[in-house]
Design an enzyme around this catalytic site. Structure first.
Site, PDB file in Angstrom:
ATOM      1  N   ASN A  12      94.316  -6.244  -0.624  1.00  0.00           N
ATOM      2  CA  ASN A  12      95.773  -6.102  -0.598  1.00  0.00           C
ATOM      3  C   ASN A  12      96.163  -5.674   0.817  1.00  0.00           C
ATOM      4  O   ASN A  12      95.950  -4.531   1.197  1.00  0.00           O
ATOM      5  CB  ASN A  12      96.198  -5.040  -1.624  1.00  0.00           C
ATOM      6  CG  ASN A  12      97.674  -4.702  -1.527  1.00  0.00           C
ATOM      7  OD1 ASN A  12      98.448  -5.440  -0.927  1.00  0.00           O
ATOM      8  ND2 ASN A  12      98.058  -3.595  -2.138  1.00  0.00           N
ATOM      9  N   TRP A  13      96.722  -6.608   1.558  1.00  0.00           N
ATOM     10  CA  TRP A  13      97.019  -6.309   2.974  1.00  0.00           C
ATOM     11  C   TRP A  13      98.349  -5.594   3.165  1.00  0.00           C
ATOM     12  O   TRP A  13      98.719  -5.256   4.293  1.00  0.00           O
ATOM     13  CB  TRP A  13      96.959  -7.606   3.803  1.00  0.00           C
ATOM     14  CG  TRP A  13      95.558  -8.129   3.940  1.00  0.00           C
ATOM     15  CD1 TRP A  13      94.407  -7.518   3.493  1.00  0.00           C
ATOM     16  CD2 TRP A  13      95.138  -9.354   4.563  1.00  0.00           C
ATOM     17  NE1 TRP A  13      93.310  -8.288   3.798  1.00  0.00           N
ATOM     18  CE2 TRP A  13      93.737  -9.417   4.453  1.00  0.00           C
ATOM     19  CE3 TRP A  13      95.809 -10.400   5.195  1.00  0.00           C
ATOM     20  CZ2 TRP A  13      92.988 -10.491   4.969  1.00  0.00           C
ATOM     21  CZ3 TRP A  13      95.073 -11.470   5.705  1.00  0.00           C
ATOM     22  CH2 TRP A  13      93.679 -11.495   5.597  1.00  0.00           C
ATOM     23  N   LYS A  14      99.079  -5.413   2.079  1.00  0.00           N
ATOM     24  CA  LYS A  14     100.350  -4.673   2.124  1.00  0.00           C
ATOM     25  C   LYS A  14     101.241  -5.199   3.264  1.00  0.00           C
ATOM     26  O   LYS A  14     101.219  -6.384   3.570  1.00  0.00           O
ATOM     27  CB  LYS A  14     100.089  -3.173   2.267  1.00  0.00           C
ATOM     28  CG  LYS A  14      99.067  -2.649   1.263  1.00  0.00           C
ATOM     29  CD  LYS A  14      99.042  -1.156   1.169  1.00  0.00           C
ATOM     30  CE  LYS A  14      97.890  -0.724   0.289  1.00  0.00           C
ATOM     31  NZ  LYS A  14      97.918   0.667  -0.085  1.00  0.00           N
TER      32      LYS A  14
ATOM     33  N   HIS B 249     102.279  -2.726  -8.367  1.00  0.00           N
ATOM     34  CA  HIS B 249     101.518  -1.786  -7.525  1.00  0.00           C
ATOM     35  C   HIS B 249     102.257  -0.448  -7.484  1.00  0.00           C
ATOM     36  O   HIS B 249     103.497  -0.429  -7.492  1.00  0.00           O
ATOM     37  CB  HIS B 249     101.368  -2.375  -6.117  1.00  0.00           C
ATOM     38  CG  HIS B 249     100.389  -1.613  -5.271  1.00  0.00           C
ATOM     39  ND1 HIS B 249     100.716  -0.427  -4.653  1.00  0.00           N
ATOM     40  CD2 HIS B 249      99.093  -1.853  -4.963  1.00  0.00           C
ATOM     41  CE1 HIS B 249      99.658   0.026  -3.997  1.00  0.00           C
ATOM     42  NE2 HIS B 249      98.658  -0.822  -4.177  1.00  0.00           N
TER      43      HIS B 249
ATOM     44  N   GLU C 197     102.945   1.488  -5.186  1.00  0.00           N
ATOM     45  CA  GLU C 197     103.927   1.608  -4.089  1.00  0.00           C
ATOM     46  C   GLU C 197     105.238   0.935  -4.480  1.00  0.00           C
ATOM     47  O   GLU C 197     106.318   1.387  -4.098  1.00  0.00           O
ATOM     48  CB  GLU C 197     103.341   1.013  -2.804  1.00  0.00           C
ATOM     49  CG  GLU C 197     102.255   1.922  -2.224  1.00  0.00           C
ATOM     50  CD  GLU C 197     101.171   1.210  -1.437  1.00  0.00           C
ATOM     51  OE1 GLU C 197     101.340   0.028  -1.090  1.00  0.00           O
ATOM     52  OE2 GLU C 197     100.124   1.854  -1.191  1.00  0.00           O
TER      53      GLU C 197
ATOM     54  N   GLU D  33      94.420   1.976 -10.608  1.00  0.00           N
ATOM     55  CA  GLU D  33      94.534   2.585  -9.287  1.00  0.00           C
ATOM     56  C   GLU D  33      95.159   3.969  -9.412  1.00  0.00           C
ATOM     57  O   GLU D  33      96.402   4.094  -9.463  1.00  0.00           O
ATOM     58  CB  GLU D  33      95.428   1.723  -8.396  1.00  0.00           C
ATOM     59  CG  GLU D  33      94.918   0.321  -8.186  1.00  0.00           C
ATOM     60  CD  GLU D  33      95.418  -0.241  -6.857  1.00  0.00           C
ATOM     61  OE1 GLU D  33      94.575  -0.580  -6.025  1.00  0.00           O
ATOM     62  OE2 GLU D  33      96.636  -0.308  -6.652  1.00  0.00           O
TER      63      GLU D  33
ATOM     64  N   GLY E 234      92.835  -1.808  -0.272  1.00  0.00           N
ATOM     65  CA  GLY E 234      93.827  -1.846   0.797  1.00  0.00           C
ATOM     66  C   GLY E 234      93.154  -1.742   2.157  1.00  0.00           C
ATOM     67  O   GLY E 234      92.695  -2.733   2.738  1.00  0.00           O
ATOM     68  N   GLY E 235      93.062  -0.519   2.668  1.00  0.00           N
ATOM     69  CA  GLY E 235      92.585  -0.275   4.032  1.00  0.00           C
ATOM     70  C   GLY E 235      91.310  -1.007   4.415  1.00  0.00           C
ATOM     71  O   GLY E 235      91.241  -1.640   5.481  1.00  0.00           O
TER      72      GLY E 235
HETATM   73  C1  PEP Z   1      95.675  -0.630  -2.669  1.00  0.00           C
HETATM   74  O1  PEP Z   1      96.272  -1.146  -1.748  1.00  0.00           O
HETATM   75  O2  PEP Z   1      95.906  -1.002  -3.812  1.00  0.00           O
HETATM   76  C2  PEP Z   1      94.684   0.410  -2.367  1.00  0.00           C
HETATM   77  C3  PEP Z   1      93.912   0.820  -3.332  1.00  0.00           C
HETATM   78  O3  PEP Z   1      94.634   0.874  -1.079  1.00  0.00           O
HETATM   79  P1  PEP Z   1      93.410   1.678  -0.413  1.00  0.00           P
HETATM   80  O4  PEP Z   1      92.167   0.883  -0.684  1.00  0.00           O
HETATM   81  O5  PEP Z   1      93.743   1.742   1.051  1.00  0.00           O
HETATM   82  O6  PEP Z   1      93.350   3.029  -1.056  1.00  0.00           O
END
Ligand code: PEP
Length: 250
Positions: free
Chosen positions: A9-11, A95, A97, A167, A233-234
């Site tokens: 997930n590149w957000k 998500h 966010e 999550e 994500g990261g």
């Molecule tokens: C996400 O974007 O859903 C996520 C879990 O981010 P991260 O891996 O950076 O915690």
């Protein structure tokens, strides 16, 4: 047997050229990987060009959001037909966010989930508790409500194809990962609820873990019987670390 899915997930990161350059490097590094399904979810603006770059490869494309109406006066929104046209076979729905900053509710998550399924796009439906909810011992009631309401009223076949991502909100982007046991406990609970809702589909639905997954913790998480992959994500933003996740040691 559920095929593991590793989803990036590149957000709200990467211009078109940056996204293409990462996916180009990723494509070279994961050639021949067939035992793990690979997915990248760039920003809307990069979908089309990333799709051109991954055509014919083992990398799939997903969007990070959609709107449930087919077309019309919905400024700023994007439809299932539009993301399909850009090459998407997956879409992330609900998500945390989006729940936190953009007012998504279980009801809108359900509308989006159904719209995606009706368009043959696989929804990755996100659920997870906040730190306060965990501390208040409300984790299971929160998750049950999100699963029952967010995934209500789909067919048994759609239920098998849907992907769920657990999550925990306190683990997203914080560097704090749920322990494999904590994650497994919630994953098996989700599968139990799903079995009550959609019978044998519960054995087919893939449940991803998300929350600070990285090359150092992925293998231990993936050893758990109800963890079928990661929503990352990261650590998915650079080809090198995402490749390590895709090639986690089994
Ligand atoms: C996400 O974007 O859903 C996520 C879990 O981010 P991260 O891996 O950076 O915690």
């Amino acid at each position: 047997m559920r095929k593991p899915l590793m989803a990036g997930n590149w957000k709200m990161n990467k211009t078109v050229s940056e996204a293409v350059s990462v996916v180009k490097a990723l494509k070279g590094a994961v050639t021949g990987v067939l035992d793990v399904e690979i997915l990248v979810c760039p920003a809307f603006t990069a979908l089309y060009e990333v799709n051109n770059e991954i055509k014919g490869s083992n990398i799939n494309l997903g969007a990070q959001n959609l709107f449930w109406e087919a077309k019309g006066a919905f400024t700023g929104e994007i439809s299932t037909a539009m993301i399909r046209d850009a090459g998407c076979s997956y879409v992330i729905v609900g998500h945390s966010e989006r729940r936190q900053y953009f007012g998504e509710t279980d009801e809108t998550v359900n509308k989006k989930t159904k719209a995606a399924l009706a368009a043959d796009i696989t929804p990755i439906v996100c659920v997870g508790e906040t730190l306060k909810e965990r501390e208040d011992n409300a984790t299971f009631s929160v998750i049950e409500k999100q699963v029952r309401n967010g995934l209500a009223d789909i067919t048994l076949q759609q239920a098998s194809l849907t992907v769920i991502a657990y999550e925990p909100v306190w683990a997203i982007g914080t560097g704090k990962t749920a322990t494999p046991d904590q994650a497994q406990e919630v994953h098996s609970f989700i599968r139990k609820i799903y079995a009550q809702m959609y019978k044998e589909s519960a054995e087919k639905v893939r449940i991803l873990y998300g929350g600070s997954v990285n090359p150092g913790n992925v293998s231990d998480l993936m050893k758990k019987s109800d963890i079928d992959g990661g929503l990352v994500g990261g650590a998915s933003l650079e080809a090198e670390s995402f490749t390590k996740l895709v090639k986690y040691s089994k």
